[in-house]
Structure formats: structure tokens, C-alpha cells
Design a protein around this motif. Structure first.
Motif, PDB file in Angstrom:
ATOM      1  N   LEU A  35      -7.983   5.194  -3.970  1.00 21.39           N
ATOM      2  CA  LEU A  35      -6.676   5.320  -4.623  1.00 21.39           C
ATOM      3  C   LEU A  35      -6.723   4.790  -6.048  1.00 21.39           C
ATOM      4  N   LEU A  36      -7.391   3.657  -6.231  1.00 18.46           N
ATOM      5  CA  LEU A  36      -7.490   3.056  -7.564  1.00 18.46           C
ATOM      6  C   LEU A  36      -8.281   3.957  -8.510  1.00 18.46           C
ATOM      7  N   THR A  37      -9.391   4.469  -8.047  1.00 18.70           N
ATOM      8  CA  THR A  37     -10.207   5.384  -8.864  1.00 18.70           C
ATOM      9  C   THR A  37      -9.407   6.627  -9.237  1.00 18.70           C
ATOM     10  N   ASN A  38      -8.699   7.197  -8.261  1.00 18.98           N
ATOM     11  CA  ASN A  38      -7.899   8.400  -8.529  1.00 18.98           C
ATOM     12  C   ASN A  38      -6.773   8.127  -9.511  1.00 18.98           C
ATOM     13  N   ALA A  39      -6.128   6.971  -9.390  1.00 15.41           N
ATOM     14  CA  ALA A  39      -5.038   6.633 -10.314  1.00 15.41           C
ATOM     15  C   ALA A  39      -5.572   6.501 -11.739  1.00 15.41           C
ATOM     16  N   ARG A  40      -6.698   5.853 -11.876  1.00 15.42           N
ATOM     17  CA  ARG A  40      -7.294   5.717 -13.210  1.00 15.42           C
ATOM     18  C   ARG A  40      -7.692   7.078 -13.771  1.00 15.42           C
ATOM     19  N   LEU A  42       0.831  -1.202   0.000  1.00 16.37           N
ATOM     20  CA  LEU A  42       0.000   0.000   0.000  1.00 16.37           C
ATOM     21  C   LEU A  42       0.872   1.261   0.000  1.00 16.37           C
ATOM     22  N   GLU A  43       1.911   1.267   0.798  1.00 15.97           N
ATOM     23  CA  GLU A  43       2.822   2.414   0.818  1.00 15.97           C
ATOM     24  C   GLU A  43       3.501   2.601  -0.536  1.00 15.97           C
ATOM     25  N   LEU A  44       3.857   1.501  -1.168  1.00 13.98           N
ATOM     26  CA  LEU A  44       4.473   1.582  -2.491  1.00 13.98           C
ATOM     27  C   LEU A  44       3.500   2.187  -3.498  1.00 13.98           C
ATOM     28  N   ALA A  45       2.249   1.748  -3.460  1.00 12.95           N
ATOM     29  CA  ALA A  45       1.234   2.307  -4.364  1.00 12.95           C
ATOM     30  C   ALA A  45       1.084   3.805  -4.141  1.00 12.95           C
ATOM     31  N   GLU A  46       1.067   4.214  -2.882  1.00 12.55           N
ATOM     32  CA  GLU A  46       0.946   5.647  -2.576  1.00 12.55           C
ATOM     33  C   GLU A  46       2.186   6.413  -3.020  1.00 12.55           C
ATOM     34  N   ALA A  47       3.365   5.788  -2.912  1.00  9.84           N
ATOM     35  CA  ALA A  47       4.594   6.443  -3.368  1.00  9.84           C
ATOM     36  C   ALA A  47       4.581   6.635  -4.882  1.00  9.84           C
ATOM     37  N   ILE A  89      -1.619   1.362 -10.189  1.00 10.94           N
ATOM     38  CA  ILE A  89      -2.851   0.626 -10.496  1.00 10.94           C
ATOM     39  C   ILE A  89      -2.617  -0.880 -10.380  1.00 10.94           C
ATOM     40  N   ARG A  90      -1.511  -1.362 -10.925  1.00  7.11           N
ATOM     41  CA  ARG A  90      -1.226  -2.806 -10.853  1.00  7.11           C
ATOM     42  C   ARG A  90      -1.107  -3.286  -9.407  1.00  7.11           C
TER      43      ARG A  90
END
Length: 86
Positions: free
Chosen positions: A74-79, A25-30, A55-56
Motif C-alpha cells: 500500500l505504501l509503495t503504491n501510494a508513493r 489500516l482501513e482509513l489508509a485504504e479509504a 502515506i502518513r
């Protein structure tokens, strides 16, 4: 620009293969923060790469049954970020 790219590479090397939920999760946020930084610097191609990495990771977290509203947001925002820059 170069420092953001180097940071992205170092994060990838250190954490990409982690199965531990909080680290993923921290990696995704980074990746999100790096993508935003690169987008603000006008490097849309590299920003898109980092948003796609985010996203992955988030999709993998969800596939493993570890989801909540924060992860979904987070997923919605990334997309949405990808749509804005492509």
C-alpha cells in the motif's frame, strides 16, 4: 467531486486519531480509494492530498512496528500514485 471531498473530511474527523490498528489500516485504504476517485475526476491536487494522508498513516503504522507485505505494498503504491500526478 463535492461528495468525495465531504467523505474525505468525514472520514478524517471520525478516524484520524484512532490508534487501533485495523481502523488505521482501513482509513489508509479509504484515502487510497478517495485519491483514485479524485484522480479519475481530474482533481489531481486533492488526490495528492489524500494519497499523502494515506502515506502518513501507513508510515505511522510501520513506525509502530505493525507491518506486513500488504502494508508495504500500500505504501509503495501510494508513493507511486503521488509520482504519477505530480
Amino acid at each position: 467531486y463535492a461528495s468525495a471531498e465531504l467523505l474525505s473530511e468525514e472520514i478524517s474527523k471520525f478516524l484520524d486519531n484512532s490508534t487501533e490498528f485495523n481502523l488505521r489500516l482501513e482509513l489508509a485504504e479509504a484515502y487510497q480509494q478517495i485519491g483514485i476517485l479524485q484522480q479519475n475526476q481530474g482533481d489531481f491536487k486533492l488526490a495528492a492530498v489524500n494519497f499523502q494522508k494515506q502515506i502518513r498513516i501507513l508510515e505511522t503504522i510501520i513506525e509502530n512496528g505493525q507491518t506486513n507485505n500488504h502494508i508495504q505494498n500500500l505504501l509503495t503504491n501510494a508513493r507511486d500514485q503521488i509520482k504519477q500526478i505530480l
